[in-house]
Design an enzyme around this catalytic site. Structure first.
Site, PDB file in Angstrom:
ATOM      1  N   HIS A 212      -0.410  -3.596  11.739  1.00  0.00           N
ATOM      2  CA  HIS A 212       0.944  -3.078  11.919  1.00  0.00           C
ATOM      3  C   HIS A 212       1.364  -3.250  13.365  1.00  0.00           C
ATOM      4  O   HIS A 212       0.556  -3.541  14.215  1.00  0.00           O
ATOM      5  CB  HIS A 212       0.991  -1.595  11.553  1.00  0.00           C
ATOM      6  CG  HIS A 212       0.490  -1.302  10.181  1.00  0.00           C
ATOM      7  ND1 HIS A 212       1.280  -1.388   9.061  1.00  0.00           N
ATOM      8  CD2 HIS A 212      -0.737  -0.956   9.737  1.00  0.00           C
ATOM      9  CE1 HIS A 212       0.565  -1.093   7.995  1.00  0.00           C
ATOM     10  NE2 HIS A 212      -0.672  -0.831   8.376  1.00  0.00           N
TER      11      HIS A 212
ATOM     12  N   TYR B 246       5.570   2.449  10.812  1.00  0.00           N
ATOM     13  CA  TYR B 246       4.332   3.017  10.288  1.00  0.00           C
ATOM     14  C   TYR B 246       3.508   3.716  11.365  1.00  0.00           C
ATOM     15  O   TYR B 246       3.371   3.199  12.480  1.00  0.00           O
ATOM     16  CB  TYR B 246       3.515   1.901   9.644  1.00  0.00           C
ATOM     17  CG  TYR B 246       2.476   2.430   8.716  1.00  0.00           C
ATOM     18  CD1 TYR B 246       2.845   3.197   7.629  1.00  0.00           C
ATOM     19  CD2 TYR B 246       1.130   2.187   8.938  1.00  0.00           C
ATOM     20  CE1 TYR B 246       1.890   3.701   6.780  1.00  0.00           C
ATOM     21  CE2 TYR B 246       0.171   2.673   8.091  1.00  0.00           C
ATOM     22  CZ  TYR B 246       0.557   3.446   7.011  1.00  0.00           C
ATOM     23  OH  TYR B 246      -0.389   3.944   6.180  1.00  0.00           O
TER      24      TYR B 246
ATOM     25  N   GLU C 254      -9.567  -3.544   5.238  1.00  0.00           N
ATOM     26  CA  GLU C 254      -9.361  -2.612   4.134  1.00  0.00           C
ATOM     27  C   GLU C 254      -8.271  -3.130   3.188  1.00  0.00           C
ATOM     28  O   GLU C 254      -8.373  -2.987   1.973  1.00  0.00           O
ATOM     29  CB  GLU C 254      -9.000  -1.221   4.673  1.00  0.00           C
ATOM     30  CG  GLU C 254     -10.074  -0.575   5.553  1.00  0.00           C
ATOM     31  CD  GLU C 254     -11.365  -0.236   4.829  1.00  0.00           C
ATOM     32  OE1 GLU C 254     -11.327   0.065   3.620  1.00  0.00           O
ATOM     33  OE2 GLU C 254     -12.434  -0.284   5.478  1.00  0.00           O
TER      34      GLU C 254
ATOM     35  N   GLU D 182       0.805  -1.215   0.000  1.00  0.00           N
ATOM     36  CA  GLU D 182       0.000   0.000   0.000  1.00  0.00           C
ATOM     37  C   GLU D 182       0.842   1.270   0.000  1.00  0.00           C
ATOM     38  O   GLU D 182       0.537   2.237  -0.686  1.00  0.00           O
ATOM     39  CB  GLU D 182      -0.952   0.010   1.208  1.00  0.00           C
ATOM     40  CG  GLU D 182      -2.033  -1.064   1.115  1.00  0.00           C
ATOM     41  CD  GLU D 182      -2.974  -1.057   2.307  1.00  0.00           C
ATOM     42  OE1 GLU D 182      -3.318   0.036   2.785  1.00  0.00           O
ATOM     43  OE2 GLU D 182      -3.360  -2.144   2.766  1.00  0.00           O
TER      44      GLU D 182
ATOM     45  N   ARG E 109       0.211   4.764  11.307  1.00  0.00           N
ATOM     46  CA  ARG E 109      -1.233   4.542  11.456  1.00  0.00           C
ATOM     47  C   ARG E 109      -1.466   3.108  11.903  1.00  0.00           C
ATOM     48  O   ARG E 109      -1.530   2.192  11.096  1.00  0.00           O
ATOM     49  CB  ARG E 109      -1.948   4.843  10.137  1.00  0.00           C
ATOM     50  CG  ARG E 109      -1.955   6.328   9.802  1.00  0.00           C
ATOM     51  CD  ARG E 109      -2.777   6.626   8.562  1.00  0.00           C
ATOM     52  NE  ARG E 109      -2.008   6.451   7.337  1.00  0.00           N
ATOM     53  CZ  ARG E 109      -1.344   7.426   6.707  1.00  0.00           C
ATOM     54  NH1 ARG E 109      -1.371   8.655   7.171  1.00  0.00           N
ATOM     55  NH2 ARG E 109      -0.682   7.179   5.611  1.00  0.00           N
TER      56      ARG E 109
ATOM     57  N   ASP F  74      -2.025  -4.515   3.349  1.00  0.00           N
ATOM     58  CA  ASP F  74      -2.073  -4.728   4.803  1.00  0.00           C
ATOM     59  C   ASP F  74      -3.024  -5.868   5.179  1.00  0.00           C
ATOM     60  O   ASP F  74      -4.006  -6.137   4.499  1.00  0.00           O
ATOM     61  CB  ASP F  74      -2.518  -3.453   5.519  1.00  0.00           C
ATOM     62  CG  ASP F  74      -1.481  -2.347   5.375  1.00  0.00           C
ATOM     63  OD1 ASP F  74      -0.356  -2.645   4.937  1.00  0.00           O
ATOM     64  OD2 ASP F  74      -1.814  -1.188   5.689  1.00  0.00           O
TER      65      ASP F  74
ATOM     66  N   ASP G 132      -5.621  -6.498   6.976  1.00  0.00           N
ATOM     67  CA  ASP G 132      -6.864  -6.141   7.660  1.00  0.00           C
ATOM     68  C   ASP G 132      -7.972  -6.047   6.611  1.00  0.00           C
ATOM     69  O   ASP G 132      -7.746  -6.307   5.426  1.00  0.00           O
ATOM     70  CB  ASP G 132      -6.708  -4.852   8.475  1.00  0.00           C
ATOM     71  CG  ASP G 132      -6.287  -3.654   7.622  1.00  0.00           C
ATOM     72  OD1 ASP G 132      -6.397  -3.732   6.384  1.00  0.00           O
ATOM     73  OD2 ASP G 132      -5.840  -2.659   8.193  1.00  0.00           O
TER      74      ASP G 132
END
Length: 629
Positions: A352, A306, A87, A10, A308, A83, A85
DNA sequence: CAGTGAGCGAGCTTCCGCTTGACTT
């Protein structure tokens, strides 16, 4: 005969890092987040056709997509490493939909960005998890339906000023409005106690009179400010306190007890997005947005992991580096035998690790060459990460109890507590900031002289001390983010923009770093509470998350979920329709604001709020400095 | 500074979450 892989992640920065590790066998490219969106100008949910969303390519991602396509031409395999998850799974699915790869592709997740971990991951890989993709789409569609059907009700009933409602922003605004209401209805009360100052070099305050405890702040309700009467408690007025002080003026003060108690304090967990924003706000006075801007820059320059994330756990590399740094700086007494493990709350998505200095050796702040805000934020992250792997602080609390009899024979007890730090542990590096400046003092030592039971003290002064109960504080950006996170509302990537949105829409204004709702903010929440109460319930998102989890596990059908949200007697569609007919615009423009609306009524007019008294005379609202339209 | 209305009717606004740049609020 190495096969050429194209790996899609991403973040471009992550792609660069992986490129550096793997060399030329692979091509690593970034999607830059989601690549498809819903057009803004229309609902774009085909309700009759299974709630199918009408996606379009995000034009800001065209460059990224073109680059991926060109790299794919010479590749044998596609690795979807977005990632891990909901999303991320969805982004991978959208990539497949858009790229239509002719070569084989696999879904893969990298838990650590090291050569070993990535090569290990190459051995596995799996298909897309379509249940997870459905769960993401259900979330996306629900949010669109929610926002794009309720917002127009606000336009037609309150004003035509581009008002908005949403699953996340509306409960967020409601928190701010609710807090303001509590403050406006809060009744201040006062209570008094006594302080005795001794020649021995310390002071003590009164605990009880004839075994009845003297009332303190905790005897008042924190929301209403009302006194909770209790037969075992005595509430002292100023006159009571003055009289009591006088009655004690010639008394003998004798120490009756000295108690020692050891208190252990643990370090705070490593940073996640919400706690980083909180500490950025408290210690560096940065807005949530500014904290993220600076963190993004540190991430892109390779100084931190990271930024976020909702997971406070450190990777093995992070734990090792933090312990090594603590050992080098403070020695083995400051590093516990076992590493500390921190785990995410159950609602977290854990794609993350925690926010920490990057790499297997943490660069000391002074060796980074950073300056200004970047240096300050990096330094805060560095300290907090190291502290999180250090030993507990050990404090010794000493409580001294003192008896004294008044001239009219009443028995009073005074006490005081001193704090001595036995072993500082992690406190040498990092102490968590506080929204309450008084609490910050807790970490300072308050030593007491050596005293013993039976000792008679010399009271130099006995004075009455007045206290007033205080209404709850307004939210700061930091405390609002903290509350939203606790309620599971919003995501690490959106906390800063939720706050921006409230300002953009003029729902709140800033006052000395705190958030104050405007009349428009009050009006929007008043309407939503009266007519869409179930939608802005603070538990709405967590209920939704439970349903999405079921979709992700294949136990609940996406379509069934959306239908139950939108259709039927209690569904959003009929709720919006009936409310459009039912809501009286005039009525809802009369604002129900505690205290302020008592003498006259406040209305929302097209140019802002105005006041109308009993005779129908109108005037500008006099306190626009406090609450604005 | 003015500010609440009537009625016509055109044209417009709005969500959340994932990523960076481009930027003048």
């Amino acid at each position: 005969m190495a096969e050429k892989k194209v790996i899609i992640v991403e973040s471009p920065t992550k792609a660069k890092t992986i490129r550096g590790i793997l060399g030329s066998d692979c091509t690593v490219v970034a999607s830059n987040g989601h690549i498809r969106t819903l057009p803004k100008n229309d609902l774009c949910i085909d309700i009759r056709n299974g709630y199918k969303p009408i996606y379009i390519l995000d034009e800001t991602k065209e460059k990224a997509i073109a680059q991926i396509k060109s790299e794919m031409k010479s590749a044998d395999e596609l690795i979807l490493a977005t990632d891990e998850d909901r999303e991320g799974e969805s982004i991978s699915w959208h990539l497949v939909e858009v790229l239509k790869p002719k070569m084989p592709y696999r879904r893969m997740v990298f838990h650590e960005i090291t050569k070993k971990a990535i090569l290990e991951a190459f051995k596995n890989g799996r298909d897309l998890d379509m249940n997870l993709v459905h769960a993401q789409e259900a979330r996306r569609v629900l949010d669109r339906l929610y926002g794009y059907t309720i917002s127009p009700v606000l336009w037609s009933k309150l004003s035509n000023k581009s008002l908005s409602a949403g699953r996340v922003q509306s409960p967020g605004l409601r928190l701010v409005v609710d807090r303001e209401r509590t403050r406006l209805t809060f009744k201040k009360s006062e209570y008094w106690d006594l302080k005795a100052v001794f020649a021995e070099g310390f002071a003590a305050s009164i605990d009880s009179v004839d075994t009845k405890r003297v009332a303190n702040g905790k005897d008042f309700d924190s929301d209403s400010g009302k006194y909770n009467a209790n037969s075992k408690v005595i509430l002292l007025s100023k006159a009571d306190a003055v009289a009591l002080a006088k009655a004690l003026s010639g008394s003998t003060f004798t120490i009756s007890d000295v108690k020692e108690k050891q208190v252990i304090q643990k370090p705070a967990a490593p940073f996640i997005t919400s706690t980083l924003q909180q500490e950025g706000n408290r210690k560096l006075h940065l807005s949530a947005r500014d904290t993220m801007r600076v963190a993004q820059s540190l991430y892109e320059k390779g100084y931190i992991t990271y930024m976020r994330t909702d997971n406070p756990a450190l990777s093995q590399e992070g734990i090792r580096a933090a312990r090594e740094a603590a050992l080098a700086l403070y020695g083995s007494d400051y590093v516990p035998a076992d590493s500390r493990q921190y785990s995410a709350k159950s609602t977290a998505q854990e794609a993350h690790e925690a926010i920490r200095p990057a790499g297997e050796r943490f660069v000391a702040p002074e060796d980074t060459g950073l300056t200004g805000r970047e240096l300050e934020l990096y330094s805060m992250i560095w300290k907090r990460t190291i502290a999180s792997q250090m030993t507990n602080a050990v404090k010794q609390n000493t409580t001294v109890t003192i008896d004294a009899q008044t001239s009219d024979g009443r028995k009073t007890v005074f006490s005081t507590t001193g704090v001595r730090i036995e072993f500082p542990g992690f406190i040498r590096v990092y102490v968590e900031g506080s929204d309450d400046p008084d609490a910050a003092l807790e970490d300072k030592e308050t030593p007491l002289p050596l005293v013993a039971p039976g000792q008679v003290l010399k009271a130099n002064k006995i004075e009455e001390v007045g206290h007033e109960t205080k209404e709850p504080n307004r939210y700061t950006e930091a405390s609002l983010v903290q509350t939203l996170e606790k309620l599971g509302i919003g995501r690490p990537s959106t906390y800063a923009s939720i706050i921006d949105r409230l300002f953009e829409k003029n729902y709140v204004i800033r006052d000395n770093g705190t958030l104050v709702p405007t009349f428009i903010g009050f009006g929007v929440i008043q309407l939503l509470e009266r007519f869409f109460g179930d939608r802005i319930d603070y538990g709405f998102t967590s209920d939704m998350e439970n349903a999405l989890d079921e979709i992700a596990q294949g136990k609940l059908d996406e379509l069934q979920f959306l239908k139950s949200f939108y259709e039927g007697e209690k569904g959003l569609d009929s709720q919006v329709r009936s409310n459009k007919a039912k809501i009286n615009s005039k009525d809802i423009k009369k604002l129900d604001i505690p205290q302020l609306g008592e003498e006259s009524s406040i209305y929302l007019g097209p140019y802002g709020p105005y006041v109308r008294d009993d005779e129908g005379k109108t005037s500008q609202f006099p306190r626009t400095g406090l609450l604005q339209a």
